[in-house]
Design a protein around this motif. Structure first.
Motif, PDB file in Angstrom:
ATOM      1  N   ASP A   1      58.688  66.017  24.720  1.00 48.72           N
ATOM      2  CA  ASP A   1      59.412  66.521  25.892  1.00 48.72           C
ATOM      3  C   ASP A   1      58.806  65.903  27.151  1.00 48.72           C
ATOM      4  O   ASP A   1      57.630  66.124  27.449  1.00 48.72           O
ATOM      5  CB  ASP A   1      59.295  68.044  25.941  1.00 48.72           C
ATOM      6  CG  ASP A   1      60.170  68.673  27.010  1.00 48.72           C
ATOM      7  OD1 ASP A   1      60.597  67.953  27.936  1.00 48.72           O
ATOM      8  OD2 ASP A   1      60.425  69.888  26.918  1.00 48.72           O
TER       9      ASP A   1
ATOM     10  N   SER B   1      58.991  66.658  30.126  1.00 49.23           N
ATOM     11  CA  SER B   1      58.523  67.657  31.086  1.00 49.23           C
ATOM     12  C   SER B   1      57.205  68.287  30.650  1.00 49.23           C
ATOM     13  O   SER B   1      56.491  68.880  31.453  1.00 49.23           O
ATOM     14  CB  SER B   1      59.578  68.758  31.271  1.00 49.23           C
ATOM     15  OG  SER B   1      59.772  69.491  30.065  1.00 49.23           O
ATOM     16  N   ASP B   2      56.874  68.150  29.371  1.00 53.97           N
ATOM     17  CA  ASP B   2      55.604  68.632  28.831  1.00 53.97           C
ATOM     18  C   ASP B   2      55.345  67.879  27.534  1.00 53.97           C
ATOM     19  O   ASP B   2      55.819  68.274  26.462  1.00 53.97           O
ATOM     20  CB  ASP B   2      55.647  70.137  28.572  1.00 53.97           C
ATOM     21  CG  ASP B   2      54.294  70.695  28.131  1.00 53.97           C
ATOM     22  OD1 ASP B   2      53.386  69.886  27.837  1.00 53.97           O
ATOM     23  OD2 ASP B   2      54.146  71.931  28.076  1.00 53.97           O
TER      24      ASP B   2
ATOM     25  N   ARG C   1      53.156  67.717  25.538  1.00 47.84           N
ATOM     26  CA  ARG C   1      52.492  68.409  24.431  1.00 47.84           C
ATOM     27  C   ARG C   1      53.483  69.046  23.483  1.00 47.84           C
ATOM     28  O   ARG C   1      53.119  69.499  22.396  1.00 47.84           O
ATOM     29  CB  ARG C   1      51.556  69.475  24.992  1.00 47.84           C
ATOM     30  CG  ARG C   1      50.402  68.924  25.844  1.00 47.84           C
ATOM     31  CD  ARG C   1      49.686  70.028  26.580  1.00 47.84           C
ATOM     32  NE  ARG C   1      50.596  70.752  27.491  1.00 47.84           N
ATOM     33  CZ  ARG C   1      50.236  71.784  28.248  1.00 47.84           C
ATOM     34  NH1 ARG C   1      48.985  72.230  28.175  1.00 47.84           N
ATOM     35  NH2 ARG C   1      51.103  72.357  29.043  1.00 47.84           N
ATOM     36  N   LYS C   2      54.756  69.070  23.896  1.00 48.91           N
ATOM     37  CA  LYS C   2      55.791  69.718  23.095  1.00 48.91           C
ATOM     38  C   LYS C   2      56.773  68.671  22.558  1.00 48.91           C
ATOM     39  O   LYS C   2      56.964  67.624  23.168  1.00 48.91           O
ATOM     40  CB  LYS C   2      56.554  70.733  23.947  1.00 48.91           C
ATOM     41  CG  LYS C   2      55.699  71.860  24.509  1.00 48.91           C
ATOM     42  CD  LYS C   2      56.538  72.781  25.389  1.00 48.91           C
ATOM     43  CE  LYS C   2      55.703  73.911  25.972  1.00 48.91           C
ATOM     44  NZ  LYS C   2      56.507  74.800  26.853  1.00 48.91           N
TER      45      LYS C   2
END
Length: 598
Positions: A329, A331-332, A334-335
């Motif tokens: 993702d 936007s993050d 880590r996901k």
């Protein structure tokens, strides 16, 4: 003074591809003697248009060739600019060169190191190089193992601004024989890429070149990069030597009478700097130029309209246009990506994308759909075929995965819409225009299977900025991005793109795995490469890694890039290859004086 840096980006439309030749041609006897030649598997052969019988070679004359940019230096350790590498291939021999058929041809060395001939130890930690005894630099000084040792020490010196230390930094020591003709290399760890990065090179590669130690005995290492060796003071080992550099205009290279091989057939080669493809075509038609290289691939149609002009069309190994999918993702990171981390979605994308139509309609039906980023390399896996266009299968995959078609045409799964953005470069240059047109076709194909794709066109400066400046690529702030890869690549680039150790991070901001691809199978195969120097075992390991990438689809390969070179019909001896490029055998180039006469 060093000439100023120039950067010219070739337009990327591909107009000519004949059938891939599946088997490697073993190096045959030519005018350049080779103590030993080692065959590499599966490079495709280039196609010359038209094919004409070659008469007995003439000797003498001047060939005027247009380079698309002025070389930024003649010091191979400081540049990977294509025009620089073209010029260096005229002026310098390599330890081992790659021939057009993909075979390895020792030039400065007497043989190609292998385990069979004792050149590589069983543990892969010791390599033995045997230098030819008859080699001299163009200033008549001897070339031998001392130059290899000096090159290694210079490139790996922290105070020296080498563009890349790849391969050289794996060497821990170099021992020389009393006559300096044998160099015994000890590696800190086994290296599968020493051959590719240090010893053997072709088009787009600096591998195989050496620095002349005798020029720099009184110069501090930090000063070498600023010395005249990078321009008019260049001392080389190739069939030609630099005679004059007129900044902004041309380089004149004359026959090197001290070349260890057969003397060049031409008296001189003039490298004229011309970035405008149309001007090159005009000058070819009038005879002001004899050869134009690295032309826009749109120029093939024009070449065919000009009398007495031949086109040399050469696949570029590992040069693949593709869409990279961010599996994380943006936007993050880590996901997982809410849409593109889903394998069924990625499979639907490639089945639903009519890449053959891109080839047929946009590229006029004369290119090829890409398979993996190792297309046309010696590691390409011939068992893999392009995914077919099958929109019905794409819809079935999405249906089975729970993506339900809605009244607005966009599928959803719960509250999640099947939608993402495709980032392309903004602009009106040929490549940007092509990227935007492909993006438009991709959007239409995806809409037909219920996937919404929004195109985001951004300036190249924003795409390529560093992390501190918010660069889109380095920060992976994209869903999907069209990546232009028009330069030859190989094993190292494949590892950079798909080994999970190369996912960009704070500790590794330059990592090349932009998809965030993680595969235990690919990682284990790529990591195992470091423990083998056997070409077949390397090919087997890369076949496993290729299969993983092919199945997992972190990227959507679109098409393969090609080099376009054009010459007057009286120019002979040009033999381009997917790995070697065009410039590997300039000593064999010649002009048919009878045909060239007015």
């Amino acid at each position: 003074m060093l000439p100023s840096s120039r950067s010219v980006r070739a337009a990327l439309l591909i107009f000519t591809l004949l059938l891939l030749i599946p088997a490697c041609v073993v190096s045959s006897s030519t005018s350049t003697p080779s103590p030993s030649a080692t065959s590499l598997p599966n490079p495709a052969s280039p196609t010359s248009v038209p094919l004409t019988p070659t008469p007995k070679p003439d000797k003498g004359g001047t060939l005027v060739a247009a380079l698309p940019a002025e070389p930024d230096t003649l010091n191979f350790t400081l540049s990977d600019q294509p025009s620089t590498l073209d010029a260096l291939s005229v002026l310098d021999a390599r330890m081992i060169r790659v021939r057009a058929d993909g075979s390895l041809d020792p030039q400065l060395l007497t043989d190609v190191p292998t385990q069979e001939n004792g050149g590589i130890a069983a543990d892969g930690l010791t390599w033995v190089l045997h230098f030819r005894k008859d080699v001299k630099w163009s200033d008549e000084e001897p070339l031998d193992g001392r130059d290899f040792r000096f090159t290694w020490k210079t490139i790996t010196n922290p105070s020296y601004p080498a563009l890349s230390r790849a391969g050289w930094e794996d060497i821990s020591s170099v021992a020389l024989s009393a006559d300096y003709l044998t160099a015994t290399i000890t590696l800190a760890r086994p290296s599968a890429t020493l051959l590719e990065t240090v010893l053997a090179g072709g088009g787009g590669s600096t591998a195989g070149f050496l620095l002349p130690e005798h020029l720099f005995t009184e110069i501090p290492v930090a000063e070498i990069a600023r010395s005249s060796y990078g321009d008019t003071g260049h001392v080389g080992s190739g069939p030609f030597k630099i005679a004059k550099w007129s900044e902004g205009d041309q380089i004149v290279a004359e026959r090197n009478d001290h070349f260890f091989g057969p003397q060049a057939r031409l008296d001189r080669i003039v490298l004229r700097f011309q970035s405008d493809t149309r001007a090159v075509m005009t000058n070819l038609s009038t005879g002001e130029l004899d050869l134009g290289v690295d032309l826009s691939e749109t120029s093939v149609v024009d070449i065919r309209q000009i009398q007495n002009i031949n086109a040399e069309i050469t696949p570029k190994s590992g040069a693949v246009e593709m869409i990279s999918l961010n599996l994380d993702d943006p936007s993050d990171l880590r996901k997982p990506h809410p849409v593109l981390s889903d394998l069924s979605v990625r499979q639907a994308l490639i089945y639903g994308f009519d890449r053959q139509r891109i080839v047929d309609d946009i590229l006029l039906g004369q290119s090829s759909v890409a398979i993996t980023p190792l297309d046309y390399t010696r590691w390409s896996d011939d068992s893999l075929k392009p995914y077919p266009f099958d929109p019905n299968k794409a819809r079935q995959l999405l249906d089975a995965d729970g993506w339900i078609a809605q009244s607005d045409g966009v599928r959803t799964k719960g509250t999640l819409r099947l939608s993402f953005r495709l980032t392309v470069e903004q602009g009106d240059d040929p490549q940007a225009v092509l990227d935007q047109r492909i993006a438009k076709e991709f959007v239409a194909d995806m809409a037909a299977i219920g996937v919404q794709v929004q195109v985001l066109a951004v300036p190249g400066t924003q795409l390529n900025a560093d992390a501190q400046s918010g660069g889109i690529i380095v920060s992976r702030s994209f869903d999907a991005i069209d990546l232009e890869k028009d330069q030859r690549t190989g094993m190292l680039a494949f590892d950079a793109r798909f080994n999970s150790a190369n996912i960009p991070s704070a500790d590794n901001p330059a990592g090349g795995n932009l998809s965030g691809y993680r595969s235990a199978l690919a990682d284990s195969s790529l990591n195992a490469l470091n423990s083998t120097t056997d070409p077949q075992e390397q090919k087997n390991l890369l076949a496993t890694a290729q299969r993983a990438v092919y199945d997992d689809l972190p990227v959507i390969p679109i098409y393969d890039h090609f080099e376009v070179d054009a010459s007057r019909s009286y120019v002979n001896g040009l033999k381009g290859g997917p790995i070697s490029g065009l410039w590997w055998n300039t000593e064999e180039w010649w002009i048919n004086h009878g045909e060239a006469a007015p």
